[in-house]
Design an enzyme around this catalytic site. Sequence first.
Site, PDB file in Angstrom:
ATOM      1  N   ASN A  55       0.859  -1.185   0.000  1.00 35.39           N
ATOM      2  CA  ASN A  55       0.000   0.000   0.000  1.00 35.39           C
ATOM      3  C   ASN A  55       0.893   1.232   0.000  1.00 35.39           C
ATOM      4  OD1 ASN A  55      -1.836   2.027   0.448  1.00 35.39           O
ATOM      5  ND2 ASN A  55      -2.274   1.446   2.565  1.00 35.39           N
ATOM      6  N   TRP A  56       0.966   1.895  -1.160  1.00 33.19           N
ATOM      7  CA  TRP A  56       1.890   3.031  -1.282  1.00 33.19           C
ATOM      8  C   TRP A  56       1.313   4.307  -0.650  1.00 33.19           C
ATOM      9  CZ3 TRP A  56       3.637   2.361  -7.137  1.00 33.19           C
ATOM     10  CH2 TRP A  56       4.327   1.145  -7.256  1.00 33.19           C
ATOM     11  N   LYS A  57       0.062   4.260  -0.243  1.00 34.45           N
ATOM     12  CA  LYS A  57      -0.594   5.436   0.360  1.00 34.45           C
ATOM     13  C   LYS A  57      -0.401   6.662  -0.541  1.00 34.45           C
ATOM     14  CE  LYS A  57       0.292   3.409   4.850  1.00 34.45           C
ATOM     15  NZ  LYS A  57       0.108   3.578   6.280  1.00 34.45           N
TER      16      LYS A  57
ATOM     17  N   HIS B  35      -9.636   1.021   4.820  1.00 36.52           N
ATOM     18  CA  HIS B  35      -8.352   1.190   5.517  1.00 36.52           C
ATOM     19  C   HIS B  35      -8.576   2.135   6.696  1.00 36.52           C
ATOM     20  CE1 HIS B  35      -4.233   2.389   6.359  1.00 36.52           C
ATOM     21  NE2 HIS B  35      -3.848   1.316   5.698  1.00 36.52           N
TER      22      HIS B  35
ATOM     23  N   GLU C  62      -6.943   4.487   7.842  1.00 39.41           N
ATOM     24  CA  GLU C  62      -6.712   5.923   7.575  1.00 39.41           C
ATOM     25  C   GLU C  62      -7.938   6.550   6.916  1.00 39.41           C
ATOM     26  OE1 GLU C  62      -2.947   5.518   5.562  1.00 39.41           O
ATOM     27  OE2 GLU C  62      -2.030   4.887   7.449  1.00 39.41           O
TER      28      GLU C  62
ATOM     29  N   GLU D  10      -5.508  -5.140  10.657  1.00 42.95           N
ATOM     30  CA  GLU D  10      -4.503  -4.091  10.828  1.00 42.95           C
ATOM     31  C   GLU D  10      -4.812  -3.285  12.088  1.00 42.95           C
ATOM     32  OE1 GLU D  10      -2.443  -2.960   6.962  1.00 42.95           O
ATOM     33  OE2 GLU D  10      -4.222  -1.728   7.094  1.00 42.95           O
TER      34      GLU D  10
ATOM     35  N   GLY E 232       2.255   2.081  10.774  1.00 39.72           N
ATOM     36  CA  GLY E 232       3.176   3.204  10.629  1.00 39.72           C
ATOM     37  C   GLY E 232       3.884   3.605  11.911  1.00 39.72           C
TER      38      GLY E 232
ATOM     39  N   SER F 151       3.394  -2.246  10.451  1.00 37.04           N
ATOM     40  CA  SER F 151       4.850  -2.236  10.663  1.00 37.04           C
ATOM     41  C   SER F 151       5.523  -3.562  10.305  1.00 37.04           C
ATOM     42  CB  SER F 151       5.174  -1.823  12.108  1.00 37.04           C
ATOM     43  OG  SER F 151       4.701  -0.509  12.347  1.00 37.04           O
TER      44      SER F 151
ATOM     45  N   GLY G 154       2.749  -1.201   4.335  1.00 37.69           N
ATOM     46  CA  GLY G 154       2.767   0.218   3.994  1.00 37.69           C
ATOM     47  C   GLY G 154       4.180   0.699   3.740  1.00 37.69           C
ATOM     48  N   GLY G 155       4.796   1.277   4.756  1.00 36.43           N
ATOM     49  CA  GLY G 155       6.106   1.915   4.606  1.00 36.43           C
ATOM     50  C   GLY G 155       7.158   1.061   3.900  1.00 36.43           C
TER      51      GLY G 155
END
Length: 262
Positions: free
Chosen positions: A14-16, A104, A106, A176, A182, A218, A238-239
């Site tokens: 997930n590149w956000k 998600h 977010e 999640e 994150g 993470s 993600g990251g």
Amino acid sequence: MERMSDARGLVVGNWKMNLDFVEAVHLTQQIGVVLRHQPVAHTDVVVAPPFVDLRSVSSVLEADRVPVAMAAQHVNAHDAGAHTGEISVGQLARLGVTQVIVGHSERRTLYAMSDDVVRATLFAVVRAGLRAILCVGEDLDVRSAGGQNEFVAGQLRDALEPLTPAQRALVTIAYEPLWAIGTGRSATSDEVRAISTHVRLVAADLEMPGALVLYGGSVSPENAGELISQGVNGFLVGGASLKAESFLAIIRAVDDCYAELR
Ligand code: PEP
């Protein structure tokens, strides 16, 4: 967890809201070169770029024959019309998107995506025959009070109950926990094992016995090898999906685990 010998792992990046289309093309090419020369045999790989990068990423995947599918990070539940700034499932499908991340945390917390909207969005995705990655997970208050199982079951039932069994079969569940996304603080192995067992029980109750269950929060090259053996089918990353090296290391850890199960 029992896994069939033909089961496959799944890693979704997930590149956000990161990477412009030039950077997205570069990352896709880097991932593509490695996966074409050292293919993973037992793991499916998906990337979820920002909307504005989808067309460019899809061109690279197609031209370079990269064995990676494309997901969107969000979609509007309506088919078309007066929804300024929104994107429909049909528009995504035309670009080669085969999966959509739905709900998600977010979106739920920063953009007020309610349970009603999650339900409608999930329905719009599966009605169109696309796969959905349904995100569920509790915040730190719920976890501290020990309410995570009930909370996650509620989110799952709320979103999935209105769907037919055939539509539910198109849904991957991504657990999640908000406190792990994150933050650099992943859930522990014990926590992942316990919640994945619980999610599978709820899924079985919803007539989704073979549902794919991902963990997200993470995940890194350092913890992927241990977490993948805790009853999940793979990861929503993600990251660590923003750099080819770390994303590929996570994919390799999942693939190694599934190779051992053969
Ligand atoms: C995510 O955004 O879904 C996620 C899991 O992020 P991170 O891996 O950075 O925690």
